[in-house]
Structures are given as structure tokens and as C-alpha cells.
Design an enzyme around this catalytic site. Sequence first.
Site, PDB file in Angstrom:
ATOM      1  N   ASP A 177       0.867  -1.178   0.000  1.00  0.00           N
ATOM      2  CA  ASP A 177       0.000   0.000   0.000  1.00  0.00           C
ATOM      3  C   ASP A 177       0.897   1.220   0.000  1.00  0.00           C
ATOM      4  O   ASP A 177       2.070   1.120   0.351  1.00  0.00           O
ATOM      5  CB  ASP A 177      -0.802   0.059   1.307  1.00  0.00           C
ATOM      6  CG  ASP A 177      -1.890  -0.974   1.349  1.00  0.00           C
ATOM      7  OD1 ASP A 177      -2.301  -1.416   0.279  1.00  0.00           O
ATOM      8  OD2 ASP A 177      -2.316  -1.328   2.465  1.00  0.00           O
TER       9      ASP A 177
HETATM   10  P1  ATP Z   1      -3.358   2.910   0.060  1.00  0.00           P
HETATM   11  O1  ATP Z   1      -3.317   3.074   1.549  1.00  0.00           O
HETATM   12  O2  ATP Z   1      -4.039   1.676  -0.378  1.00  0.00           O
HETATM   13  O3  ATP Z   1      -2.096   3.216  -0.594  1.00  0.00           O
HETATM   14  P2  ATP Z   1      -5.008   5.153  -0.038  1.00  0.00           P
HETATM   15  O4  ATP Z   1      -5.102   5.171   1.423  1.00  0.00           O
HETATM   16  O5  ATP Z   1      -4.410   6.316  -0.705  1.00  0.00           O
HETATM   17  O6  ATP Z   1      -4.295   3.958  -0.592  1.00  0.00           O
HETATM   18  P3  ATP Z   1      -7.817   4.894  -0.055  1.00  0.00           P
HETATM   19  O7  ATP Z   1      -7.784   4.961   1.408  1.00  0.00           O
HETATM   20  O8  ATP Z   1      -8.602   3.836  -0.740  1.00  0.00           O
HETATM   21  O9  ATP Z   1      -6.419   4.822  -0.657  1.00  0.00           O
HETATM   22  O10 ATP Z   1      -8.262   6.308  -0.564  1.00  0.00           O
HETATM   23  C1  ATP Z   1      -8.531   6.550  -1.913  1.00  0.00           C
HETATM   24  C2  ATP Z   1      -9.026   7.950  -2.082  1.00  0.00           C
HETATM   25  O11 ATP Z   1     -10.226   8.131  -1.317  1.00  0.00           O
HETATM   26  C3  ATP Z   1      -8.066   9.002  -1.576  1.00  0.00           C
HETATM   27  O12 ATP Z   1      -7.208   9.419  -2.596  1.00  0.00           O
HETATM   28  C4  ATP Z   1      -8.985  10.127  -1.128  1.00  0.00           C
HETATM   29  O13 ATP Z   1      -9.278  10.966  -2.225  1.00  0.00           O
HETATM   30  C5  ATP Z   1     -10.268   9.405  -0.716  1.00  0.00           C
HETATM   31  N1  ATP Z   1     -10.338   9.265   0.722  1.00  0.00           N
HETATM   32  C6  ATP Z   1      -9.479   8.621   1.529  1.00  0.00           C
HETATM   33  N2  ATP Z   1      -9.849   8.681   2.817  1.00  0.00           N
HETATM   34  C7  ATP Z   1     -11.004   9.368   2.844  1.00  0.00           C
HETATM   35  C8  ATP Z   1     -11.910   9.764   3.878  1.00  0.00           C
HETATM   36  N3  ATP Z   1     -11.710   9.470   5.153  1.00  0.00           N
HETATM   37  N4  ATP Z   1     -12.992  10.466   3.517  1.00  0.00           N
HETATM   38  C9  ATP Z   1     -13.219  10.755   2.241  1.00  0.00           C
HETATM   39  N5  ATP Z   1     -12.423  10.429   1.237  1.00  0.00           N
HETATM   40  C10 ATP Z   1     -11.315   9.741   1.508  1.00  0.00           C
END
Ligand code: ATP
Length: 898
Positions: A331
Amino acid sequence: MAVPESDYWHALPESEVLSKVESSELGLSESQASERLQRDGYNRLNPASKRPWLLRFAQQFHNLLIYVLLVAAIVTSIVGHWVDTSVIIAVVVINALIGVVQEGKAEKALEAIRDMLSHQAMAKRDGSFNSINADELVLGDWVRLQPGDKVPADIRLFRTHNLQCDEALLTGESLPVDKHPGFVARELSLGDRTCMLYSGALITRGQGEGVVVATGEATELGRISALLKSVSTLITPLLRQLEQFARWLTVGILALALVMFVFGWVVREYGILDLFLAAVGLAVAAIPEGLPAIMTITLAIGVQHMARREAIIRRLPAVETLGSVTVICSDKTGTLTRNEMTARALVTRQHLIEITGSGYDLHGVVQSAAGIELELESEPWLGKLLRVGVLCNDTVMLPGAEGKAPQGDPMEAALMVLAYKSGLDVGLELQEWQRLDLIPFESQHRLMATLEHNHSGQRQISVKGAPESLLDLCTRQAIGEQTEPLNREYWEEQLELLACQGMRVLAVAHSEVSELVTSLHHEDLQQGLVFLGLIGFIDPPRSEAIHAVRLCQQAGISVKMITGDHLETAKAIGRMLGMSHCEAALSGSELEALSPEELQLKVQQVDIFARTSPEHKLRLVEALQAKGEVVAMTGDGVNDAPALKRADVGIAMGIKGTEVTKEAAEMVLTDDNFASIEHAIEQGRTVYDNLKKAILFILPTNGAQALSIMAAVVLGRQLPITPVQILWVNMVTAVTLALALAFEPSESKIMERPPRPAQEPLLSGFLLWRILLVSIILVSGTFGLFVWYRIEGAEIELARTVAVNTLVTFEIFYLFNARYFLQCSLSYQGFFENRYALLACGLLILLQLLFTYSLPMQQMFDTRPLDWVDWGRILIITSSVLWLVELEKALLRHFFKN
Ligand code: ATP
């Protein structure tokens, strides 16, 4: 108050449940909770009862070699060789004792590590939710559960939102079941009690709140747990393979001993008793009885080392698999990056705004690109945007050392900090707007939404999430105080600009809704949402991750980033981390369009996968495995579990990860840090190396002893070492020298060689050659010196004492050779780095001096004191192994260039 007993919590009305457990929706106070904890005890299941000490001791005797020795003890006692009998029995008992102690130590090490994975629960104490140790939950605690949680006790539900849970552990039903409040019929079975959550079940979707009605052994899991408790065994496929090998070897050696017996009797006409003792000697000499214990200890030490470097092994075979990992799929957020977010940029239809300051420090300025500070009073649109960030947010602001400190998801915390920096009165906003409902963030939809109302009866929906998701939902955009039709190209362009700088980009939107709306569903987001703007956060790569990525690349392990973030953000972070193939990144939707065969072709050329969802992770693991890769995969969310299970080494995040992911994983990282994976792989390689080194050390010494006895019988000479002396040598070297190799640190170039092929046999051609070479050197020296003394006319006892000391000194020298496979041992490091080796040598020398010079030992083992000349000869002859093996290493290095 007595503990209320009820099998029918599911059939009682809610008020009755609350009165029985003497609690309310406000939960318990801390003092009530600690009283109840004292009364009912901790919320944990009693560990499975351990095998009693005596049984463990007795089990040490269940071993073919011991049977041989016991027969030898009986035979020697029948013919009146009492000294031999007592030595054999003493050695057998001492070996068993050592076995019990070593086994106990290894098991304890693992137990301690298991306890490090404590399980948390969200409980309301003194009126507010806190994360507490699940062990401390008590009857009447009001708890909240969310996706990925493991149900910590038996809970009667009072409130649910789309709640689903997996109760396979209790009911065997593998499909998740829906849960909702409201009592059900008394006679229903466990699986149909929809208002109950039972300890050990896993929350797969939604949210729920309820009250604890049973803890620890009183839970349903406690009642059936006798079936689940299993004593941990220190066994891995490799150890099993080795045990089998040792068993066959034993049978082979016994057969060889029989052949030697017949040969000696028919051809050499030895006496039956002498031959019997020689055959026993051969068996004792050749069977590597110490090997399994050394293997177990090496493994346990490896697991302990990993735990010290933040990687906790949940399933032992992973230690071996780690050493052959060829691909790490990681990740991004929090693993490769620091997950310390700071809002840096804000984009609206009319403004490009910069934010200064760093981390969670509330000092900083919100200013235009020209450097002019923006005032909320004169820019009401800014207040609207920031309010969404504050309301659609689960962060709690706790009093910190310097003002307030946010606690919660780092990006949400950064939104709070941004609001403070701009001068928004966060406390007032939160008081004014009360939350009515929420759609929690799920990686599938990539957004979070809340519904709130204020005192004047207004209702609004606040949404934040990935820009693509929000652009799909909005039809209009804000321009100052007004709205206009959405200009998608503009936002996509701005998004790209922020993402290319490695920023994580979040979009915010909102809509006003009628008073009739009381709950929030995804359909409610389809109408009337107005796009307010974009916020860019920086989340720099961890400096140790940059180093670890480089080490992995050197070690022939490819690192792949699989992230939910934007493609350009992922690429930019990939470049900062020094990853290869950053430009060939693939997005989740592109990945979806590929057939499994196409994906297999692509997967090895691409290192960055962005905007992926958990199902993509599973496809990626499968594609990589189809290409013969050994895959380590990280995960934190509840939906990552299938991919982790499928990976060769599933790695869960200890901080960010849910209980479901931890349950599915082979290894848990307590610091969520990519560098810890690299350390664990290094350690995995070291464990495997040390297992090989132990074999490389033990087998030639056994081989040399066996060959000396066989040579004596074949040549018709007296045995150079008597069976009891062999027992002595094996015992003292097993507890000293061989054990030292289990503590061997990693070889310096361990992360410069390619991963070990998964199917590589433990006894490779190289190992067999080295074993043969060393056996020959040792037997020539030992037998040669023995024959020399005999020719010189020395009495047999003296010649044997020389032979035993020769063998042991050979082993001391050879230990230093065995520390490295091919690297030269003739260095300061080679001799002094492993202090256990030095300690072991010191101890062994002491034991040998006792063996040679103390009177009782002389009587027991028929030894004679040696003089300086004897020692001089022994040292000159035995040091040959050091030079010869180093010469062989140099030749191998020269011809095979590593
Ligand atoms: P990884 O940890 O898998 O590398 P990530 O944490 O960046 O990836 P996700 O957590 O799936 O991936 O988040 C994807 C997208 O969702 C982010 O780029 C952001 O735009 C949005 N996002 C993340 N967290 C939140 C939240 N708490 N509320 C709203 N949108 C969010």
C-alpha cells in the site's frame, strides 16, 4: 450485583437487557467498569492447558536413537560394563533435560510474541467513546463496531447501519449475515439471532452499537472454545521435511551399522560385544540427533528478531517463505509514506490558494497565490468549503501540549488543522451543526458523506472524497456564493496539476436538503450536490522506505505500489521513492479491462497500480503467482483479506489494519512501515541461512565420527573413539557450538543476492559437497593422529583421548568456517562478531579440559592427561580444516563469482 445469567439475551426487550446488565446508552463510568472487571475478570479465554513438565520430559525419549541407546544400556549392564551403562543413561537423561529446556524457551518466545497483538475495542466510558483494550471490556459496556472489527464479546445490538457480519467461526456459515436490533424468538439457534453479535465474529460491513452481555469464558465462543484451543507447535513444512529426512537417515544408519556388525564378525572376527558397541557407536556418531532442536531454536530466534523489528509472525511457515519472496506489493499511504498529512493547496473555481505551516501545528496561513492572507469574513465561500471538511470528519480535537491536538484519520486531522489555520471557529461549527446520519468512507466508493442539521432547522449533506467520485455525482459547481454548471475539464486539469506534485487530492461538495430527509443513502448523493473545490495534501515518503526500496531492488525483489490514490500522485510518490517503471503505471479501470492472460503479461512490467480497489489486489496476486513469483502483499481494509490470504505472505498493518485483515495475515507490522517488511525478509533469509549452516556444521562432524568407526572396523583396528566418548562429544558440541549458529547474525551481503528459488532443496549440491569435504578432512585428521599415536606405541586410552580432543578441536575451528558459506572467515568479524560462538568455544574448551584432566571423568571415559606436545600436534592438525575450507571458498568464489 451478581453476574446475570441468561441464554436468552436475544429474546429480551431492550429495556430488560439494559436493566439486567445495569447499564444504559451512556455506557459505564470508569469506576463501574473497574469494579466489574474485578468481579468478573478479564475478557479473555483461558489459554489451552500446557503439557505437563513430566510429559514433555517423557516425550523426549520417543526417538529412535534413544531406543538404540537404551538397548545399549541394557546390554552393557547385562555384561557388567557398569561405567558404560551409567554414562549412557546419564547422557540420555541430560539430553532429555536439555531438550525440555530448549523446547520451553522456544515456545515461550512465541507466546510472548502472540501477546503483543492486543485487540482493541471502541467502548463508551464516562459518556464518550474511547479505544480500550478488548481484554478490559466488562458486562454493560456500550460498544461501537465498524467494518473490519472482530467482535470482542457477546453483544446485544441496539443500533445498526447496514450491519453485516461473518459468523463462520461459530456457526460454520461462511456467508455474512445481516444484523439489526429488535428481539427474536427464544428458540432460535445462534445463526438466526439477528440482534446479537457473538465474540469472535467479524464485521464485514456497516456499523453497529450495543451492550456487552457476556465476556471471556461466559461468551458463546468460550463455551465452544475447547474445540478451538490448540497448543502451538513449532513446526513448519521445512522442519517436517527435515524430520522426515532425519528419520530416513536414522534407518539408513542403523542398516549400515548392521552391515558393519556382520562384516566385522565374519571378516574381521571381532568379539560380539566389541562389535555391538562399535555398531552402537556408529549409530550414535552418525545420527544427527541434535539437528531438530537446533532447527526449532533457530526458527524461534528468527521470529523473536522479527518481532523486535516490528514484524510479528502469526503463522510460522511465513518465516521460511519470507526468504524466497520475489515481489512485495505494498500500500502507499502510511506504509511507503508517513501518513502525516498537511493540507498545502486549495483550489476553487476562482482561486488557487496556498497553505503554510507544517504537520499538526495549528499555526499557518491560508493565502492567495500572490501571498495575500485570506480573511474568512470577506471570503464566505471559503468558510463553506472548510465547514464541509470539519463536519464530514470523525477527528476528535484533544487538548494537547500546545493547544489542541487532533486524533483520528491523518487526512481528516489535516482538514481540522486547515480549518483552525483559516480562523474558522471549529468548536462553534460542531455545536451548531448536529450530525443526523453518515455514510462512512469505504474504499469501494472513495467518499464519505454526512447529514446534519442546525438550530434553525436547516439540513445539509456534506461530502468529501476522491475527486473522480465527486465529479461523477455533481452537476453544478460553486463560484463564490453562486453556482454554475460543472466544468469537469477545469477540475480534472487542476487535479492533475496537484497530483503531479505527489499531493493526495480530496474534493469537497455539499447540498442543502429538505427537513424531511432524516437518513442518508447513496441515492441522496445523486441529486443537487454542488462541487466546492479541491484540497491537496502532502504526505512525504518515509525516508527509511526509500532506503528499503533500494535494498529490495538490490536483493532482486521487485516492489509494487498498489494504492487507492490518484495515478499521478502515485507516480510522483513512486519517483520520490526511487521505484522503477514509474511511467508505466496502470489504473484500476485499465486493469479491469485486461483479461487474466493480458494482466499476467503486464504485471511484471508495471510497478504502480493506482485507483485500485481490493478486488484488484486479488487479481494482481493471482497474476503474479501465475508467473511464478512469490508474493508478499500488504493490506489494511476488511476487503483486503482475500488478497492477503491468497498471497504467499499476507502482511497486515498493526496500526491502520482491521482485525479481519490481521486474522487473514501471516505477518503483522506493528509500525505499518515498509522498511519493516524489508527487515523481515532479511531476517527470513537469515533464518534459512542459519538452518543451512546448522546442517553444514552438524552433518560433517557426524559424518567424520561415523567414518572413523567404520574405518577402524574395515581396517581391523581398535575403535579410535569409544561409544561413550562419542556420546560425550555429541552432547557437549550440541549444547555449545551448534547452538551458536542459531544466533548467527545476517551475512553482510544477504540483501545483495537474488531470492532463493522456492523449490530449492535444502541439501543442495553445494551443501553435499561441503559436507563430504569436511567429513574427509575431519576423519583423516582424527583417525590419522590416532593411528600415528598407536604406531608410536602409545597406549590405547591415550590415543583415544588425543582422537576425541582432535575431533572437538576440529569442530571449534570448523565453526568459524561454517559462519559464512562463501565469504572469507579469516577476519576480525569472522572470529569475533558472533559472541555466542566465542562463548560456546570457551565453554567447550573448559568441558574438554575436565574431560581430559579431572579424575572422575578419566575414570568414566577412560581418558588420560595430555601434555603440551600432544596439544601442539592436535592444534597443528586441526587448524588445517580452517585453511582448507577457506581455500575451497576462495576457489569457489573465483570460479563461480558468487
Ligand atoms: P493505500 O493506503 O491503499 O495506498 P489510499 O489510502 O491512498 O491507498 P484509499 O484509502 O482507498 O487509498 O483512498 C482513496 C481515495 O479516497 C483518496 O485518494 C482520497 O481521495 C479518498 N479518501 C481517503 N480517505 C477518505 C476519507 N476518510 N474520507 C473521504 N475520502 C477519503
